[in-house]
Enzyme design. Structure first.
Site, mmCIF file in Angstrom:
data_model
loop_
_atom_site.group_PDB
_atom_site.id
_atom_site.type_symbol
_atom_site.label_atom_id
_atom_site.label_comp_id
_atom_site.label_asym_id
_atom_site.label_seq_id
_atom_site.Cartn_x
_atom_site.Cartn_y
_atom_site.Cartn_z
ATOM 1 N N ASP A 1 0.841 -1.198 0.000
ATOM 2 C CA ASP A 1 0.000 0.000 0.000
ATOM 3 C C ASP A 1 0.871 1.241 0.000
ATOM 4 O OD1 ASP A 1 -2.329 1.402 2.480
ATOM 5 O OD2 ASP A 1 -1.892 1.930 0.383
ATOM 6 N N ASN B 1 -0.163 4.501 -0.431
ATOM 7 C CA ASN B 1 -0.755 5.773 0.042
ATOM 8 C C ASN B 1 -1.498 5.594 1.366
ATOM 9 O OD1 ASN B 1 -2.800 4.208 -0.828
ATOM 10 N ND2 ASN B 1 -3.794 5.783 -2.095
ATOM 11 N N ASP C 1 -1.895 -1.259 -3.901
ATOM 12 C CA ASP C 1 -2.084 -0.504 -5.149
ATOM 13 C C ASP C 1 -0.886 -0.678 -6.078
ATOM 14 O OD1 ASP C 1 -1.739 1.966 -2.735
ATOM 15 O OD2 ASP C 1 -0.097 1.351 -4.075
ATOM 16 N N ASP D 1 -9.027 -15.646 -16.789
ATOM 17 C CA ASP D 1 -9.935 -16.099 -15.746
ATOM 18 C C ASP D 1 -10.958 -17.089 -16.294
ATOM 19 O OD1 ASP D 1 -12.624 -14.932 -13.850
ATOM 20 O OD2 ASP D 1 -10.789 -15.748 -12.978
ATOM 21 N N GLU E 1 -6.650 -20.186 -16.720
ATOM 22 C CA GLU E 1 -7.048 -20.714 -15.400
ATOM 23 C C GLU E 1 -7.795 -22.022 -15.664
ATOM 24 O OE1 GLU E 1 -9.560 -19.904 -11.297
ATOM 25 O OE2 GLU E 1 -10.239 -19.046 -13.203
HETATM 26 O O1 TEU Z 1 -11.899 -18.500 -10.131
HETATM 27 C C1 TEU Z 1 -12.681 -19.479 -10.743
HETATM 28 C C2 TEU Z 1 -12.881 -20.593 -9.808
HETATM 29 O O2 TEU Z 1 -12.885 -21.692 -10.174
HETATM 30 C C3 TEU Z 1 -13.016 -20.245 -8.390
HETATM 31 O O3 TEU Z 1 -13.801 -19.187 -8.228
HETATM 32 C C4 TEU Z 1 -13.709 -21.330 -7.616
HETATM 33 O O4 TEU Z 1 -14.962 -21.553 -8.114
HETATM 34 C C5 TEU Z 1 -13.879 -20.833 -6.212
HETATM 35 O O5 TEU Z 1 -12.660 -20.463 -5.705
HETATM 36 C C6 TEU Z 1 -14.517 -21.908 -5.372
HETATM 37 O O6 TEU Z 1 -13.623 -22.871 -5.082
HETATM 38 C C7 TEU Z 1 -11.718 -17.312 -10.856
HETATM 39 C C8 TEU Z 1 -10.938 -16.337 -9.984
HETATM 40 O O7 TEU Z 1 -9.684 -16.894 -9.698
HETATM 41 C C9 TEU Z 1 -11.757 -16.111 -8.732
HETATM 42 O O8 TEU Z 1 -11.062 -15.315 -7.809
HETATM 43 C C10 TEU Z 1 -13.060 -15.442 -9.130
HETATM 44 O O9 TEU Z 1 -13.874 -15.334 -7.999
HETATM 45 C C11 TEU Z 1 -13.777 -16.277 -10.186
HETATM 46 O O10 TEU Z 1 -12.924 -16.721 -11.233
HETATM 47 C C12 TEU Z 1 -14.851 -15.453 -10.872
HETATM 48 O O11 TEU Z 1 -14.245 -14.476 -11.681
HETATM 49 CA CA CA Z 2 -3.419 2.080 -1.291
#
Ligand code: TEU
Ligand code: CA
Length: 508
Positions: free
Chosen positions: A6, A8, A14, A184, A246
């Site tokens: 952080d 600020n 950030d 993601d 992911e």
């Molecule tokens: O995560 C996808 C995912 O598989 C996880 O959300 C999982 O379903 C959850 O942790 C339950 O175990 C991605 C991102 O890494 C996560 O932080 C987000 O919440 C999610 O997508 C939605 O964008």
């Molecule tokens: Ca900050």
């Protein structure tokens, strides 16, 4: 993003904070960093609900701050991967707000707005955060889909406008110096077109109704067209930019990690502490990418799972196993993703229920404890308010004595987890040019794994008993002070690992 540094003192991490800590990352020996989403967002899922794909959340800084971070990181030889969230937007994104403005608004087809069935959702799909994957808003005849929170409406990738938008978005950030993307929920873009109900069967263990095997809502063939297109775009930059999906399922990894699609995905090592289970998992992930030129990206923790030092038993036991597992995985062919704080041996933190912010906790009404416990900010300095993270109370409360694992204290200690990670990454870097892309398992006693990779031999004792191994080679580094070499044998305490160097060449 919110929990690293952080600058600020508003209690939230950030971009300038990260820039100010790049020398720490370089001293650790990392080659790149992955930034979780920093875009403007109402933070209903801590940035994974994007309201503007071209901006920076003012709480995190500005576009110039992003530019400075990239510049300073590159000056230190550190790559910058950013998070792209293509499956859904925020419900506050102008596209979704326009979509709600009227049934004939063209933005509506960028999402899934579908009539219900007798006042019930269009089908029985569930959200990953609990409850139906559909919500009907006041005065809106149809229901809209959200595989995650209601504040994260899913985009309709069957509408060609959506892939066209993301082609512009990724080009925008690559032109601004990003070295690649972490994608993601990468296999979820296109949903099965018929929106058919999930056929339910009793779960083989719990007996609870669960989706019948083979029925796929996501992972549609058309998703591959998107990544072939993105790979082509990534290839127009020199050097080629990197696409990290992911994707945790090895079967899916083998279909997405391709010469003309994704470069890598996460080999999540979340198995119980057992030698044969880990050997199997390592071989499955190696096999998953064996038909491509890619290598596995070994991972033990991230912002969605309980920290592995806790998963592996917690306390001293968890710490020893977490150090040994790092030795085992960092010697293997492939990349390794360190989750911030893992290099300090951080454990899952208890966050009082009234302070929890994670939608997984909120939307399951606490049935799921949520993921806040692995996201508590970094302890930079001991004996300072908020462990030197900020002069303001951090956005997530730090447990008592969170500063006992502080970076400044660990940097002064030769036996700290941080110092061990630094020495291990230094040894890895020193050997890198002589390590072949192949490794061979060797015969090993029970509860022990041994493999050879050119001049490197790695041994890991998963057991409760000390081991004496007849393993040749100079002891390079051990995961605990008890790892020693006698005249003829390698002595390994329980839950420890060792790296040895032999005169074997890279060819063998
Ligand atoms: O995560 C996808 C995912 O598989 C996880 O959300 C999982 O379903 C959850 O942790 C339950 O175990 C991605 C991102 O890494 C996560 O932080 C987000 O919440 C999610 O997508 C939605 O964008
Ligand atoms: Ca900050």
């Amino acid at each position: 993003m919110r929990s690293f540094a952080d600058s600020n003192n508003d209690g939230v991490g950030d971009l300038p904070g990260i820039t100010s800590r790049l020398d720490y990352l370089r001293s650790l020996g990392v080659d790149g960093l992955w930034l979780t989403p920093f875009y403007p967002s109402p933070q209903k899922d801590h940035g994974y609900d994007v309201a503007d794909y071209y901006g920076v959340n003012p709480e995190y800084g500005t576009l110039d701050d992003f530019g400075r971070l990239v510049e300073e990181a590159h000056r230190r030889g550190i790559k910058v991967l950013i998070d792209i969230v293509p499956n859904h937007t925020s419900s506050r994104h102008p596209w979704f707000e326009a979509a709600l403005s009227g049934t004939d608004d063209p933005h509506r087809t960028r999402y899934y707005f579908v009539p219900g069935r007798n006042g019930a959702p269009p089908n029985n799909w569930q959200s990953a955060f609990g409850g139906p994957a559909w919500t009907q808003l006041e005065g809106v005849p149809e229901w809209y889909m959200h595989l995650f929170a209601p504040e994260q409406p899913d985009l309709n990738w069957w509408n060609p406008v959506v892939p066209a938008e993301f082609r512009k978005i990724i080009t925008y950030w690559l032109d601004r110096g990003a070295d690649g993307f972490r994608i993601d929920v990468a296999v979820s873009l296109h949903k099965r077109r018929d929106l058919a109900d999930r056929p339910l069967v009793p779960h083989r263990i719990t007996g609870a109704p669960t989706t019948a095997p083979g029925f796929e809502i996501i992972d549609q063939p058309e998703v591959h067209d998107v990544y072939r297109d993105w790979r082509h775009i990534a290839g127009t930059y020199e050097p080629e930019r990197v696409l990290v999906g992911e994707i945790f399922d090895p079967g899916r990894q083998s279909r997405y990690i391709k010469q003309d699609e994704l470069h890598m995905a996460f080999a999540m090592m979340d198995r119980r502490w057992d030698a044969s289970a880990w050997k199997r998992a390592i071989d499955v992930y190696r096999h998953a990418v064996s038909r491509s030129t890619s290598l596995p990206s070994w991972t033990q923790s991230n912002h969605d799972v309980i920290r592995h030092a806790t998963r592996l038993g917690g306390g001293g036991l968890g710490r020893e196993r977490a150090k040994a597992s790092a030795f085992l995985l960092l010697g293997l062919p492939g990349q390794y993703f360190i989750y911030q704080g893992e290099e300090l041996g951080l454990e899952e933190a208890f966050v009082p229920p009234e302070r929890r912010e994670d939608p997984l906790y909120i939307h399951t009404n606490g049935r799921h404890q949520g993921r806040d416990g692995c996201r508590v900010p970094m302890p930079w300095r001991q004996h300072e308010p908020n462990a030197g993270f900020s002069t303001s109370p951090p956005w997530l409360p730090m447990p008592a004595a969170w500063d006992r694992n502080a970076i400044d204290a660990q940097a002064r200690s030769t036996t700290s987890v941080l110092s061990l990670y630094r020495r291990l990454l230094e040894a890895r870097c020193g050997l890198a040019r002589r390590l072949p892309a192949r490794m061979d398992w060797a015969a090993a006693p029970q509860d022990c794994l041994i493999y050879h990779r050119g001049p490197l031999s790695v041994a890991c004792n998963f057991g409760h008993r000390p081991l004496e191994l007849d393993l040749p080679g100079r002891l390079l580094i051990g995961s605990s002070p008890g790892v020693r070499r006698s005249a003829t044998r390698l002595l390994m305490p329980p839950n420890s690992a060792a790296w040895l160097e032999t005169r074997r060449s890279a060819g063998t």
